[in-house]
Design an enzyme around this catalytic site. Sequence first.
Site, PDB file in Angstrom:
ATOM      1  CG  HIS A 126      14.810  17.040 -28.250  1.00 43.51           C
ATOM      2  ND1 HIS A 126      15.529  17.477 -29.336  1.00 43.51           N
ATOM      3  CD2 HIS A 126      13.665  16.528 -28.733  1.00 43.51           C
ATOM      4  CE1 HIS A 126      14.820  17.247 -30.438  1.00 43.51           C
ATOM      5  NE2 HIS A 126      13.696  16.661 -30.093  1.00 43.51           N
ATOM      6  NE  ARG A 162      15.296  20.886 -33.864  1.00 42.43           N
ATOM      7  CZ  ARG A 162      15.689  19.961 -34.739  1.00 42.43           C
ATOM      8  NH1 ARG A 162      15.360  18.694 -34.535  1.00 42.43           N
ATOM      9  NH2 ARG A 162      16.412  20.291 -35.784  1.00 42.43           N
ATOM     10  CG  HIS A 192      10.166  21.156 -31.191  1.00 41.60           C
ATOM     11  ND1 HIS A 192      10.993  20.633 -30.223  1.00 41.60           N
ATOM     12  CD2 HIS A 192      10.278  20.347 -32.281  1.00 41.60           C
ATOM     13  CE1 HIS A 192      11.583  19.539 -30.704  1.00 41.60           C
ATOM     14  NE2 HIS A 192      11.174  19.351 -31.943  1.00 41.60           N
ATOM     15  CD  GLU A 211       2.220  16.479 -40.028  1.00 44.26           C
ATOM     16  OE1 GLU A 211       2.180  15.228 -39.945  1.00 44.26           O
ATOM     17  OE2 GLU A 211       3.058  17.177 -39.411  1.00 44.26           O
ATOM     18  CB  SER A 244      11.984  20.688 -35.902  1.00 44.62           C
ATOM     19  OG  SER A 244      12.475  19.535 -36.570  1.00 44.62           O
TER      20      SER A 244
END
Length: 276
Positions: A75, A96, A98, A197, A216
């Site tokens: 980013h 962005r 997060h 995850e 996001s």
Amino acid sequence: MADWNNPLDDPAADPFAIAAEAAADLHRLTGVEKHDIAVTLGSGWGKAAELIGETVATIPATEVTGFSRPALEGHVGTLRSIRTPGGKHVLVIGARTHYYEGHGVRRVVHSVRTAAAAGAATMVLTNGAGGIRETWRAGQPVLISDHINLTADSPLEGATFVDLTDLYSRRLRDVARSIDPSLDEGVYCQFRGPHYETPAEVQMAKTIGGHIVGMSTALEAIAAREAGMEILGFSLITNLAAGIQKTPLSHAEVIEAGREAEPVISSLLARVIGAL
């Protein structure tokens, strides 16, 4: 404005007034009175800015009220105003914030609210994410058809009831498929992060109807709908998700997949934006 003095951190502040102030900053710094389309460039999508049209202005995001410094590689930390060959003005957001950064959801959605205050009626949200479908491959772009918000948070404050039935516009997905008929689509699950995850969490996401996992987009989409914007979502599948992919996950892998796919997906995104 520096991160340690961000006006959005004041719980008594009006986030929409701050977004209006940020939009006024954009007008002053870019010379563009109104932007028609806004695009948030996630991991792997950065080169699209070079292909959309003529750059009118590029400014550090921190020169605009309420914006934070990006915490993530991939980013760029800038806001860029681009004029398309068709004469539309596109605000490209390379800054962005997060949710996992811990700044609060107001900062996460500030870029979207600023874009809406700057006049944008269309919000294009992109990200790099893990794929649950085994037929997908790293480097493949897919459309977001819907999402499941697993952050246990919302950008909406108070008794603000917003319909999310057609959150990701079918019309805009059809426009994207007119550019690339091979585009698949799926349901995006936003986890809180920043950890990846577990295989069990991925299986949970699959069981409840998810196809894509990431950190996001969902909260931003909700804020965009609250602002009355039409939303198009793209995920770059940077890897198969944990348990689907049999090797360990790493951020380096995500960045590398994004770099390899960038020329193709950036060209696709630029062509889609040109058709909006």
